[in-house]
Design a protein around this motif. Structure first.
Motif, PDB file in Angstrom:
ATOM      1  N   LEU A 115     -41.606  30.212  35.136  1.00 52.55           N
ATOM      2  CA  LEU A 115     -42.905  30.141  34.464  1.00 52.55           C
ATOM      3  C   LEU A 115     -42.764  30.463  32.983  1.00 52.55           C
ATOM      4  CD1 LEU A 115     -45.951  29.739  34.734  1.00 52.55           C
ATOM      5  CD2 LEU A 115     -46.159  32.177  35.257  1.00 52.55           C
ATOM      6  N   PHE A 116     -41.902  31.418  32.664  1.00 53.72           N
ATOM      7  CA  PHE A 116     -41.652  31.758  31.262  1.00 53.72           C
ATOM      8  C   PHE A 116     -41.123  30.530  30.506  1.00 53.72           C
ATOM      9  CE2 PHE A 116     -38.710  33.074  27.923  1.00 53.72           C
ATOM     10  CZ  PHE A 116     -39.492  33.962  27.185  1.00 53.72           C
ATOM     11  N   SER A 117     -40.190  29.811  31.105  1.00 54.35           N
ATOM     12  CA  SER A 117     -39.611  28.640  30.455  1.00 54.35           C
ATOM     13  C   SER A 117     -40.628  27.519  30.315  1.00 54.35           C
ATOM     14  CB  SER A 117     -38.391  28.147  31.252  1.00 54.35           C
ATOM     15  OG  SER A 117     -37.390  29.139  31.304  1.00 54.35           O
ATOM     16  N   VAL A 118     -41.474  27.333  31.350  1.00 55.69           N
ATOM     17  CA  VAL A 118     -42.497  26.286  31.283  1.00 55.69           C
ATOM     18  C   VAL A 118     -43.484  26.559  30.154  1.00 55.69           C
ATOM     19  CG1 VAL A 118     -44.447  25.256  32.510  1.00 55.69           C
ATOM     20  CG2 VAL A 118     -42.280  25.612  33.703  1.00 55.69           C
ATOM     21  N   LEU A 119     -43.968  27.801  30.053  1.00 56.48           N
ATOM     22  CA  LEU A 119     -44.951  28.133  29.016  1.00 56.48           C
ATOM     23  C   LEU A 119     -44.317  28.135  27.629  1.00 56.48           C
ATOM     24  CD1 LEU A 119     -47.013  30.944  30.795  1.00 56.48           C
ATOM     25  CD2 LEU A 119     -47.638  28.559  30.407  1.00 56.48           C
ATOM     26  N   ALA A 151     -49.128  31.840  23.450  1.00 51.52           N
ATOM     27  CA  ALA A 151     -48.802  32.690  22.298  1.00 51.52           C
ATOM     28  C   ALA A 151     -48.066  33.945  22.724  1.00 51.52           C
ATOM     29  CB  ALA A 151     -50.083  33.067  21.562  1.00 51.52           C
ATOM     30  N   GLN A 152     -47.287  34.503  21.789  1.00 52.03           N
ATOM     31  CA  GLN A 152     -46.600  35.769  21.979  1.00 52.03           C
ATOM     32  C   GLN A 152     -47.033  36.740  20.890  1.00 52.03           C
ATOM     33  OE1 GLN A 152     -42.385  35.023  22.014  1.00 52.03           O
ATOM     34  NE2 GLN A 152     -42.539  33.328  23.468  1.00 52.03           N
ATOM     35  N   VAL A 173     -54.131  41.965  19.249  1.00 52.81           N
ATOM     36  CA  VAL A 173     -54.670  43.144  19.931  1.00 52.81           C
ATOM     37  C   VAL A 173     -54.790  42.881  21.427  1.00 52.81           C
ATOM     38  CG1 VAL A 173     -56.705  44.613  20.195  1.00 52.81           C
ATOM     39  CG2 VAL A 173     -55.864  44.047  17.909  1.00 52.81           C
ATOM     40  N   LEU A 174     -55.282  41.701  21.789  1.00 54.38           N
ATOM     41  CA  LEU A 174     -55.425  41.342  23.207  1.00 54.38           C
ATOM     42  C   LEU A 174     -54.060  41.261  23.895  1.00 54.38           C
ATOM     43  CD1 LEU A 174     -58.226  38.640  22.922  1.00 54.38           C
ATOM     44  CD2 LEU A 174     -58.445  40.931  23.887  1.00 54.38           C
ATOM     45  N   ILE A 175     -53.073  40.720  23.194  1.00 53.67           N
ATOM     46  CA  ILE A 175     -51.726  40.637  23.779  1.00 53.67           C
ATOM     47  C   ILE A 175     -51.151  42.038  23.985  1.00 53.67           C
ATOM     48  CG2 ILE A 175     -49.375  39.823  23.401  1.00 53.67           C
ATOM     49  CD1 ILE A 175     -50.557  37.459  21.849  1.00 53.67           C
ATOM     50  N   MET A 227     -43.247  37.928  25.514  1.00 57.35           N
ATOM     51  CA  MET A 227     -43.621  36.992  26.572  1.00 57.35           C
ATOM     52  C   MET A 227     -44.907  36.265  26.199  1.00 57.35           C
ATOM     53  SD  MET A 227     -43.016  39.344  29.962  1.00 57.35           S
ATOM     54  CE  MET A 227     -41.469  40.201  30.230  1.00 57.35           C
ATOM     55  N   PRO A 228     -45.051  35.019  26.607  1.00 59.01           N
ATOM     56  CA  PRO A 228     -46.324  34.318  26.419  1.00 59.01           C
ATOM     57  C   PRO A 228     -47.448  34.995  27.204  1.00 59.01           C
ATOM     58  CG  PRO A 228     -44.552  32.776  26.926  1.00 59.01           C
ATOM     59  CD  PRO A 228     -44.013  34.142  27.167  1.00 59.01           C
ATOM     60  N   VAL A 229     -48.659  34.807  26.752  1.00 53.62           N
ATOM     61  CA  VAL A 229     -49.813  35.422  27.414  1.00 53.62           C
ATOM     62  C   VAL A 229     -49.892  34.995  28.875  1.00 53.62           C
ATOM     63  CG1 VAL A 229     -52.346  35.517  27.436  1.00 53.62           C
ATOM     64  CG2 VAL A 229     -51.115  35.635  25.267  1.00 53.62           C
ATOM     65  N   GLY A 230     -49.562  33.745  29.159  1.00 53.45           N
ATOM     66  CA  GLY A 230     -49.612  33.261  30.537  1.00 53.45           C
ATOM     67  C   GLY A 230     -48.648  34.010  31.443  1.00 53.45           C
ATOM     68  N   VAL A 231     -47.475  34.377  30.929  1.00 55.97           N
ATOM     69  CA  VAL A 231     -46.505  35.136  31.725  1.00 55.97           C
ATOM     70  C   VAL A 231     -47.010  36.560  31.954  1.00 55.97           C
ATOM     71  CG1 VAL A 231     -44.144  36.007  31.804  1.00 55.97           C
ATOM     72  CG2 VAL A 231     -44.588  33.727  30.914  1.00 55.97           C
ATOM     73  N   LEU A 232     -47.642  37.162  30.946  1.00 58.51           N
ATOM     74  CA  LEU A 232     -48.245  38.488  31.130  1.00 58.51           C
ATOM     75  C   LEU A 232     -49.317  38.442  32.216  1.00 58.51           C
ATOM     76  CD1 LEU A 232     -48.644  39.629  27.398  1.00 58.51           C
ATOM     77  CD2 LEU A 232     -46.911  40.375  29.028  1.00 58.51           C
ATOM     78  N   LEU A 233     -50.109  37.380  32.200  1.00 61.39           N
ATOM     79  CA  LEU A 233     -51.140  37.221  33.225  1.00 61.39           C
ATOM     80  C   LEU A 233     -50.505  37.103  34.609  1.00 61.39           C
ATOM     81  CD1 LEU A 233     -54.134  36.821  33.894  1.00 61.39           C
ATOM     82  CD2 LEU A 233     -53.829  34.374  33.442  1.00 61.39           C
ATOM     83  N   TYR A 234     -49.416  36.359  34.692  1.00 61.62           N
ATOM     84  CA  TYR A 234     -48.688  36.238  35.961  1.00 61.62           C
ATOM     85  C   TYR A 234     -48.195  37.603  36.434  1.00 61.62           C
ATOM     86  CZ  TYR A 234     -44.429  35.691  38.734  1.00 61.62           C
ATOM     87  OH  TYR A 234     -43.454  35.847  39.683  1.00 61.62           O
TER      88      TYR A 234
END
Length: 316
Positions: A115-119, A151-152, A173-175, A227-234
């Motif tokens: 997922l990290f690589s995809v994002l 985004a990172q 801030v959100l990240i 990490m991208p935000v999507g990976v953090l969400l994962y």
């Protein structure tokens, strides 16, 4: 080398996104892409539930053979090779595989990296891993509040603006908040697991190392900055799932001996039943009549006569 796995994860994510778009969500919104990542995580964790149950059964068997392992360590403490051989033999005889204890984590990590690589590919604007150009552009500019999915924290303000963020400072801030949540939930899941492990094997020689790793878990949030935000969400979704799953499975399969300990604790506590029993015994003791004192039996001994009387009255 892992492109086949990246293609599977990317294709699955794209199909989930299509399904959410079909039910009415805006395909370019952060809600659609954020929920796609959450549902991908839930799907993966559902597939791993049998492995987690297998892990618990393995830990239970490990607890049962722990006394034998301790004896082997004592017997072969100066011969590590023989100790390893005898330990593996004991594991085989008991049908225990120590690798099963960490298998769920080992299987989860490749999906995480995929997922990290995809994002990351999406953030770079590449149309690959099951994404066409239009889908990649949609995911690239999707916002969760002001933070783009791809985004990172170390992204520059220009990069954040290019990804669609109107307020780069708020995005960072959100990240950062997401990184803190990731580190905290990682700590909670490890703490929950270690408490269970401590109850099962109090003399586990790896316990101190596990506790050190647990207290270092909040520092994992620092890795989230890259990490991208999507990976953090994962990651956060996976941690929350783990906590809930462990809570219900641990409750349904308590540690052997816990019920006995609870019963002993209840026996020590002065409950109503035990208090009444003590009161009844006290009354029974009080109502028992004391034995009466038996009269002393006096035996009368014949009085000794003087010699003069015994001789018939004396001489004349």
């Amino acid at each position: 080398m892992l492109d086949w796995l990246y293609n599977i994860v990317g294709w699955t994510l794209a199909r989930i996104h299509e399904g959410l778009t079909f039910v009415g969500l805006n395909p370019d919104s952060g809600w659609a892409w954020g929920l796609s990542i959450v549902l991908l995580t839930v799907l993966m964790r559902l597939l791993m539930v049998p492995l987690f149950v297998k892990q618990m059964n393995t830990q239970r068997k490990m607890q049962d053979i722990q006394p034998k392992i301790m004896k082997l360590r004592e017997r072969y403490k100066h011969d590590k090779q023989r100790l390893q051989q005898e330990s593996m033999k004991l594991y085989q005889e008991s049908g225990t595989n120590p690798i099963m204890g960490c298998l769920p984590l080992l299987l989860q990590m490749p999906v995480f990296f995929a997922l990290f690589s995809v994002l990351r590919s999406v953030a770079e604007g590449n149309a690959q891993y099951g994404f066409d150009e239009q889908l990649a552009a949609s995911a690239r500019q999707a916002l969760i509040f002001e933070a783009p999915i791809a985004a990172q924290f170390n992204s520059s303000s220009e990069e954040l603006i290019a990804l669609g963020s109107a307020d780069p400072i708020m995005a960072k801030v959100l990240i950062a908040i997401a990184c803190v949540i990731m580190g905290f939930t990682t700590f909670l899941t490890m703490r929950q697991s270690i408490k269970r492990s401590t109850a099962q094997m109090p003399d586990n020689p790896m316990m101190q190392t596990q506790k050190i790793m647990m207290y270092m878990a909040p520092a994992f949030g620092l890795f989230g900055l890259a990490m991208p935000v999507g990976v953090l969400l994962y990651w956060v979704t996976s941690n929350v799932w783990t906590m809930v799953q462990q809570h219900f499975l641990y409750r349904n399969q308590p540690v052997p001996g816990a019920d006995t300990a609870a019963d002993k604790g209840g026996a020590k506590s002065p409950s109503n039943g035990s208090a009444k029993g003590m009161l009844g015994r006290k009354k029974a003791v009080e109502s028992t009549p004391e034995p009466k004192e038996q009269p002393k039996i006096e035996r009368k001994q014949p009085k000794k006569k003087s010699r003069s009387k015994r001789g018939g009255g004396g001489s004349h």
